[in-house]
Design an enzyme around this catalytic site. Structure first.
Site, PDB file in Angstrom:
ATOM      1  N   THR A 101       0.874  -1.176   0.000  1.00  0.00           N
ATOM      2  CA  THR A 101       0.000   0.000   0.000  1.00  0.00           C
ATOM      3  C   THR A 101       0.909   1.223   0.000  1.00  0.00           C
ATOM      4  O   THR A 101       1.617   1.493   0.969  1.00  0.00           O
ATOM      5  CB  THR A 101      -0.926   0.008   1.217  1.00  0.00           C
ATOM      6  OG1 THR A 101      -1.746  -1.159   1.180  1.00  0.00           O
ATOM      7  CG2 THR A 101      -1.814   1.249   1.212  1.00  0.00           C
ATOM      8  N   LYS A 176      -7.254   1.225  -2.841  1.00  0.00           N
ATOM      9  CA  LYS A 176      -6.836   0.783  -1.503  1.00  0.00           C
ATOM     10  C   LYS A 176      -7.066   1.871  -0.468  1.00  0.00           C
ATOM     11  O   LYS A 176      -7.402   1.584   0.691  1.00  0.00           O
ATOM     12  CB  LYS A 176      -5.362   0.368  -1.522  1.00  0.00           C
ATOM     13  CG  LYS A 176      -4.854  -0.185  -0.180  1.00  0.00           C
ATOM     14  CD  LYS A 176      -5.599  -1.444   0.266  1.00  0.00           C
ATOM     15  CE  LYS A 176      -5.172  -1.908   1.657  1.00  0.00           C
ATOM     16  NZ  LYS A 176      -3.828  -2.504   1.689  1.00  0.00           N
ATOM     17  N   LYS A 244       0.594   4.802   8.405  1.00  0.00           N
ATOM     18  CA  LYS A 244       1.162   5.218   7.117  1.00  0.00           C
ATOM     19  C   LYS A 244       0.077   5.313   6.054  1.00  0.00           C
ATOM     20  O   LYS A 244       0.000   6.296   5.305  1.00  0.00           O
ATOM     21  CB  LYS A 244       2.250   4.228   6.699  1.00  0.00           C
ATOM     22  CG  LYS A 244       2.824   4.417   5.303  1.00  0.00           C
ATOM     23  CD  LYS A 244       2.186   3.484   4.267  1.00  0.00           C
ATOM     24  CE  LYS A 244       2.487   2.029   4.548  1.00  0.00           C
ATOM     25  NZ  LYS A 244       1.929   1.128   3.499  1.00  0.00           N
TER      26      LYS A 244
END
Length: 292
Positions: A101, A176, A244
């Protein structure tokens, strides 16, 4: 054309999810070469017949299909575009698949740099955590050229059951972000529900029997709430990596002029947990926010 008999797969990143994913490809009969910063994390794969590589550069030299699933965008950039990187050292007609990701912007950059060398790049982040990886039931969200996606789909089918081409380079990463935004607010609700059940004197396992199959049902409720109840906070996905992801989503949303109050709240709660030493716990350790 990507022919099975000529396919040699490289896999970079054999952590919580990558190890299982690489194992599926190995058991499917493909020659597999692996690289990870910590070699010990590849031992099971090496015992099953995988070959060790000393660097991403060596992977690029030996393999014509390369999967990566590493930690942060800076790691992705180094693995692809650094001096030892797989595009820097890659051969024409190599297929590279980043399942980390990462940022949509970096995915577009990698696709562009790959094209200059006649390397075919897609961004293909996944959802499903350690369970989905182990059971080869991941959701895979793919961005890049559609004809490249078609070539790679037979390989994706060894890793997941919900494989969707989302559009041009970066589209997989944007999808995502939608996934992570959904999870962020949903996890707050799941944790609040379990803590509420406990404080009300209910049996939380019986509560789950009632609510998992109703309108409140979700993957997190079915798969992670039982872990909360058991006190098992081992990572299917690390809090530090989720933070993150949320930062990426917040930056992308801001660039589009969009407010994300649910995501902002979740990120702030997770940051507090990380500051209290939970950065290497699973995302469902948000439950501990109410138990502090």
């Amino acid at each position: 054309m990507l022919a099975r008999e000529n396919t040699v797969i490289g896999f970079i990143g054999t952590g919580v999810m990558g190890k299982s994913m690489a194992g599926h490809l190995l058991r499917a009969g493909y020659p597999l070469c692996v690289y990870n910063r910590t070699k010990e994390k590849t031992e099971d794969l090496l015992q099953q017949g995988a070959e060790w590589a000393d660097s991403a550069k060596e992977i690029a030299e030996k393999c014509n299909v390369i999967f990566t699933i590493v930690g942060y965008p800076k790691d992705v950039e180094e693995v692809y575009l650094g001096e030892q990187g797989i595009i820097t050292n890659g051969k024409p007609n190599t297929y590279v698949i980043d399942m980390t990701t990462s940022t949509p912007t970096l995915a577009v950059k990698i696709h562009s740099e790959a094209k200059k060398k006649n390397i075919f790049a897609v961004d293909a982040p996944v959802s499903g955590g350690d369970i989905g990886a182990k059971e080869a039931q991941l959701s895979i969200m793919v961005g890049g050229d559609e004809e490249v996606f078609a070539e790679l789909k037979p390989l994706f089918q060894h890793l997941g059951t919900n494989i969707v081409y989302q559009g041009k380079a970066g589209a997989g990463q944007h999808t995502k972000m939608c996934n992570q935004i959904t999870i962020a607010s949903n996890m707050i609700g799941v944790c609040e529900a379990i803590v509420y059940a406990e404080k009300a004197g209910l049996d939380p396992e019986k509560v789950l029997e009632s609510i998992t199959s109703g309108a409140a049902g979700s993957w997190s409720l079915s798969n992670l709430a039982p872990r909360m109840i058991e006190g098992n906070f081992e990572p299917g996905f690390y809090i530090k990596h989720f933070i993150k992801d949320m930062n990426i989503a917040l930056q992308e949303a801001e660039s589009m002029g969009m407010e994300t109050p649910g995501l902002s709240l979740a990120k702030n709660m997770y940051v507090r947990l990380a500051e209290n030493g939970e950065e290497n716990s699973g995302t469902h350790a948000l439950y501990k926010y109410w138990k502090k």
